[in-house]
Design a protein around this motif. Sequence first.
Motif, PDB file in Angstrom:
ATOM      1  N   LEU A  50      -8.103 -35.769  15.611  1.00  0.00           N
ATOM      2  CA  LEU A  50      -8.128 -36.757  16.688  1.00  0.00           C
ATOM      3  C   LEU A  50      -7.180 -36.351  17.804  1.00  0.00           C
ATOM      4  O   LEU A  50      -7.535 -36.400  18.991  1.00  0.00           O
ATOM      5  CB  LEU A  50      -7.745 -38.125  16.137  1.00  0.00           C
ATOM      6  CG  LEU A  50      -7.492 -39.239  17.160  1.00  0.00           C
ATOM      7  CD1 LEU A  50      -8.772 -39.567  17.925  1.00  0.00           C
ATOM      8  CD2 LEU A  50      -6.936 -40.482  16.472  1.00  0.00           C
ATOM      9  N   PHE A  51      -5.965 -35.916  17.445  1.00  0.00           N
ATOM     10  CA  PHE A  51      -4.998 -35.506  18.454  1.00  0.00           C
ATOM     11  C   PHE A  51      -5.522 -34.327  19.270  1.00  0.00           C
ATOM     12  O   PHE A  51      -5.344 -34.273  20.485  1.00  0.00           O
ATOM     13  CB  PHE A  51      -3.676 -35.127  17.793  1.00  0.00           C
ATOM     14  CG  PHE A  51      -3.021 -36.253  17.051  1.00  0.00           C
ATOM     15  CD1 PHE A  51      -3.171 -37.566  17.468  1.00  0.00           C
ATOM     16  CD2 PHE A  51      -2.244 -36.004  15.929  1.00  0.00           C
ATOM     17  CE1 PHE A  51      -2.575 -38.607  16.786  1.00  0.00           C
ATOM     18  CE2 PHE A  51      -1.643 -37.034  15.246  1.00  0.00           C
ATOM     19  CZ  PHE A  51      -1.798 -38.340  15.663  1.00  0.00           C
ATOM     20  N   GLU A  52      -6.154 -33.390  18.593  1.00  0.00           N
ATOM     21  CA  GLU A  52      -6.698 -32.227  19.298  1.00  0.00           C
ATOM     22  C   GLU A  52      -7.776 -32.649  20.290  1.00  0.00           C
ATOM     23  O   GLU A  52      -7.848 -32.125  21.406  1.00  0.00           O
ATOM     24  CB  GLU A  52      -7.249 -31.228  18.287  1.00  0.00           C
ATOM     25  CG  GLU A  52      -6.153 -30.552  17.464  1.00  0.00           C
ATOM     26  CD  GLU A  52      -6.708 -29.694  16.341  1.00  0.00           C
ATOM     27  OE1 GLU A  52      -7.923 -29.784  16.071  1.00  0.00           O
ATOM     28  OE2 GLU A  52      -5.926 -28.934  15.730  1.00  0.00           O
ATOM     29  N   LEU A  53      -8.607 -33.609  19.893  1.00  0.00           N
ATOM     30  CA  LEU A  53      -9.648 -34.102  20.796  1.00  0.00           C
ATOM     31  C   LEU A  53      -9.034 -34.817  22.002  1.00  0.00           C
ATOM     32  O   LEU A  53      -9.430 -34.586  23.148  1.00  0.00           O
ATOM     33  CB  LEU A  53     -10.578 -35.061  20.054  1.00  0.00           C
ATOM     34  CG  LEU A  53     -11.613 -34.458  19.119  1.00  0.00           C
ATOM     35  CD1 LEU A  53     -12.321 -35.565  18.340  1.00  0.00           C
ATOM     36  CD2 LEU A  53     -12.640 -33.639  19.903  1.00  0.00           C
ATOM     37  N   LEU A  54      -8.076 -35.688  21.749  1.00  0.00           N
ATOM     38  CA  LEU A  54      -7.460 -36.443  22.832  1.00  0.00           C
ATOM     39  C   LEU A  54      -6.706 -35.543  23.803  1.00  0.00           C
ATOM     40  O   LEU A  54      -6.445 -35.929  24.944  1.00  0.00           O
ATOM     41  CB  LEU A  54      -6.516 -37.504  22.268  1.00  0.00           C
ATOM     42  CG  LEU A  54      -7.161 -38.636  21.468  1.00  0.00           C
ATOM     43  CD1 LEU A  54      -6.101 -39.574  20.922  1.00  0.00           C
ATOM     44  CD2 LEU A  54      -8.178 -39.417  22.297  1.00  0.00           C
ATOM     45  N   ASN A  55      -6.393 -34.342  23.349  1.00  0.00           N
ATOM     46  CA  ASN A  55      -5.660 -33.389  24.182  1.00  0.00           C
ATOM     47  C   ASN A  55      -6.586 -32.519  25.031  1.00  0.00           C
ATOM     48  O   ASN A  55      -6.127 -31.636  25.744  1.00  0.00           O
ATOM     49  CB  ASN A  55      -4.776 -32.508  23.297  1.00  0.00           C
ATOM     50  CG  ASN A  55      -3.691 -31.803  24.079  1.00  0.00           C
ATOM     51  OD1 ASN A  55      -3.313 -32.238  25.158  1.00  0.00           O
ATOM     52  ND2 ASN A  55      -3.205 -30.704  23.552  1.00  0.00           N
ATOM     53  N   GLN A  62      -9.120 -40.056  30.330  1.00  0.00           N
ATOM     54  CA  GLN A  62      -9.620 -41.422  30.178  1.00  0.00           C
ATOM     55  C   GLN A  62      -8.562 -42.377  29.623  1.00  0.00           C
ATOM     56  O   GLN A  62      -8.802 -43.574  29.529  1.00  0.00           O
ATOM     57  CB  GLN A  62     -10.827 -41.440  29.244  1.00  0.00           C
ATOM     58  CG  GLN A  62     -12.015 -40.627  29.728  1.00  0.00           C
ATOM     59  CD  GLN A  62     -13.184 -40.732  28.781  1.00  0.00           C
ATOM     60  OE1 GLN A  62     -13.728 -41.812  28.540  1.00  0.00           O
ATOM     61  NE2 GLN A  62     -13.600 -39.609  28.204  1.00  0.00           N
ATOM     62  N   LEU A  63      -7.401 -41.834  29.262  1.00  0.00           N
ATOM     63  CA  LEU A  63      -6.359 -42.648  28.656  1.00  0.00           C
ATOM     64  C   LEU A  63      -5.244 -42.977  29.641  1.00  0.00           C
ATOM     65  O   LEU A  63      -4.875 -42.153  30.469  1.00  0.00           O
ATOM     66  CB  LEU A  63      -5.770 -41.919  27.443  1.00  0.00           C
ATOM     67  CG  LEU A  63      -6.681 -41.889  26.206  1.00  0.00           C
ATOM     68  CD1 LEU A  63      -6.210 -40.820  25.236  1.00  0.00           C
ATOM     69  CD2 LEU A  63      -6.709 -43.246  25.519  1.00  0.00           C
TER      70      LEU A  63
END
Length: 248
Positions: A50-55, A62-63
């Motif tokens: 998840l962290f890799e995706l959000l990065n 989008q955040l």
Amino acid sequence: MAQDLIRSFETAQEVAEAVAKDFIAYTNQCIAETGTCVVAISGGTTPNTLFELLNTDEYREQLDWENIFFLWVDERFVPQSNPDNNFYRAKERFFASIGGCSHFYPVPTNSGTVEEAADAYEKEVATVLSANEKEGVDLALLGLGDDGHTASLFARSEALNEKKRNVIPVTDGKVWQRVSMSFPFLAKAKNVWFTVVGESKAAALGRVLRQRKEYMDDSWEDRIGHVLPGAVLSQDTVTWYVDKAAKN
């Protein structure tokens, strides 16, 4: 009456992608309603993905990083430079790249004792919540161990007897000493999401979901000692993100 919302996907990657999309939608909604979003995150395979995706550019933009506050659900009592440390893994994949626009508060595990780390983190958590005018976290992202534990709360652990403290030392868990948010604290989380992936989790997931159904009308306090830790929390809705291997 507590209910479980089970979202099933073919692969672990699809689980992470679904969580990432929902995380963006939820944090943005929470910020629009309350000004900030306080999130408690855990370690593990899916959170790291998840962290890799959000990065990535697709998700990062989008955040609203300035208004998201990250706490840790639990941590292994090893230095932050140790690869077994949950924050080490998250920082490597995520926070080092986000930089100054993010707010994150890792458990202080570089020195002292596990009891001192728990005391210090309890104060840190209280400070973050007070600054955001919140009684509990907006979202707790949890995992499930193959023995049915969640956070660092294991079956038959002395930590399950905690009634008052929000953050506690866990000295009778597996392998490491740990610091963990307690069930009295996690019970106040506005939303709880579990991610469970892999065939090794299938037996525990099946048992936990059966117990949650059997005790769905009971409070979290009454469940302790009768169910696995993963079946304790009794928010109105608990969302489960699972892959095919874990669901079978």
